[in-house]
Design a protein around this motif. Sequence first.
Motif, PDB file in Angstrom:
ATOM      1  N   GLU A 248      35.040  42.231  36.278  1.00 26.15           N
ATOM      2  CA  GLU A 248      34.929  41.905  37.872  1.00 26.15           C
ATOM      3  C   GLU A 248      36.575  41.401  38.140  1.00 26.15           C
ATOM      4  N   ASP A 249      37.297  40.555  37.272  1.00 24.00           N
ATOM      5  CA  ASP A 249      38.420  40.102  37.788  1.00 24.00           C
ATOM      6  C   ASP A 249      39.351  41.206  37.488  1.00 24.00           C
ATOM      7  N   MET A 250      39.311  41.899  36.473  1.00 18.18           N
ATOM      8  CA  MET A 250      40.186  43.297  36.482  1.00 18.18           C
ATOM      9  C   MET A 250      40.019  44.215  37.501  1.00 18.18           C
ATOM     10  N   ASP A 251      38.945  44.367  37.773  1.00 19.81           N
ATOM     11  CA  ASP A 251      38.522  45.355  38.928  1.00 19.81           C
ATOM     12  C   ASP A 251      39.368  44.904  40.186  1.00 19.81           C
TER      13      ASP A 251
ATOM     14  N   SER B 100      30.607  36.295  30.255  1.00 17.24           N
ATOM     15  CA  SER B 100      32.083  36.092  30.350  1.00 17.24           C
ATOM     16  C   SER B 100      32.756  37.503  30.701  1.00 17.24           C
ATOM     17  N   GLN B 101      31.956  38.605  29.724  1.00 19.74           N
ATOM     18  CA  GLN B 101      32.610  39.825  29.826  1.00 19.74           C
ATOM     19  C   GLN B 101      32.537  40.454  31.093  1.00 19.74           C
TER      20      GLN B 101
ATOM     21  N   LEU C 133      37.102  46.609  25.921  1.00 14.09           N
ATOM     22  CA  LEU C 133      36.084  45.666  26.873  1.00 14.09           C
ATOM     23  C   LEU C 133      35.214  46.732  27.367  1.00 14.09           C
ATOM     24  N   LEU C 134      35.571  47.850  27.919  1.00 12.31           N
ATOM     25  CA  LEU C 134      34.514  48.427  28.599  1.00 12.31           C
ATOM     26  C   LEU C 134      33.577  48.919  27.740  1.00 12.31           C
ATOM     27  N   TYR C 135      33.989  49.594  26.429  1.00  8.93           N
ATOM     28  CA  TYR C 135      32.998  50.135  25.519  1.00  8.93           C
ATOM     29  C   TYR C 135      32.060  49.041  25.005  1.00  8.93           C
TER      30      TYR C 135
END
Length: 477
Positions: A123-126, A117-118, A96-98
């Motif tokens: 942001e939710d993961m952070d 959405s990404q 996802l980061l890539y």
Amino acid sequence: MTALQHVKLGTYFVVHMPEPDDFTFWRERARQLVQCDVPPDRVAWVEPGGNGSLFSHGDRRLPVPDDATRVIRASKRFLSIARNVAHHSDPERFSLLYAMLWRLQSNPRLMEDKADSQVRRLEDMDKSVRRDAHKMHAFVRFRMVEDEDGNEHYVAWFEPDHHIVRREAGFFVRRFANMHWSILTPRGCIHWDGETLRESGPAQKSDAPQGDPAEDLWRKYYASIFNPARLKIGAMLKEMPRKYWKNMPEAALIPELVAGAQKRESEMVDAGAMQFEDRPETLAAIDKAIHACRKCPIGSLENQAVMGEGPDDASLMIVGEQPGDQEDQAGKPFVGPAGQVLDAALETAGIERSQTYVTNAVKHFKYVQRGKRRLHQSPTAKEIDVCRWWHEAERAIVKPKVVLAMGASAARAMLGKTVSITQARGEPIPLDDGSELWVTAHPSYLLRLNGEAKAEQERLFAADLAAVKERLGELVE
């Protein structure tokens, strides 16, 4: 083979991460792949323990960029979030980061798009990683054991949701620098001997001690500082989820303390009331008594008590939080900016202030000195409860048909418990003396808002006053 040839041939690349939280390694490989124009669907990121056999057809040798000096775009916000997301437990985090880094090359301001959405997922993961780190700081509980040499060693068990153990090690080294300790987790362990920090593999809960003599002292301390008047069960569970309770010695006390909170709160209020002599029988006597009152720390500040104001037979009593700076100087309630808002709203609703008894839940101005300025401080639950003696005395004399509490502190003063303004407003609450309590926001709250939020709260405030006016008409007739 050049990077361009790799891409044209559709080569599939596999990147094996050396550690599950190695952001630096990911960043270096991601930069190299973007410089070679390798799209996200041609890259697999495999963390330790991942199933590399699924990508056996991929090339582990990454392409060499034709131009290693090519600038890769990555906003500060993306990098800040990416450092945290790299510690998330989602196996797709590096992919996802890539993908986001790839999109940033054509849209540098993509991270500002809250509808993407990404972006929302990152942001939710952070947020989840930061919350997990906060829980680790708050809920690690060390238990003392003796090592092989008979020295004290402190051991804690913690179950993180994400790969945060190594990242948060520095916090515990700084905080417990003189202790020898170990933090055991299912994701790996860290150990500190006072000089060196080392790591070891995953542990089981049975590896950690189950208790020590110091826990009795800790439980006694927790019970002594537990304030039933400040209890909000929903907020407590959100901040301290039940999953952590089993590792915390004080958690065993929580059900009993919660169950007895209401009784203890009433005892605290009664204890505060018992400190006073007989209740004054006139408003003038109350005025004299509150100027001499030093039953709570607010009364010991350099201020003056502010008595309520209005007819002693008013049908409506309005209760605010406490005097402000201007009220303290004038010795009258609601003469500052909040008072101006109240006056305008009362006039619009058709309520005459001169026919209304206006007072405050707390009689002295609570503040902290900042240079020449005195900055408002909210009163504590105990301070509100102690001052309850005075406005109950006012109410016993005035005997209003309706009491309007403005703000959470005023509502608490009337009910002896904390209530939500949003939930309590708009409906009458019967009081023991036969009067009705209505709850609304404090005018000072409106002064802190802007735009649509201000307009909406002003509308609700006006509606509350209109409802009180209508109810007064029904009761007085």
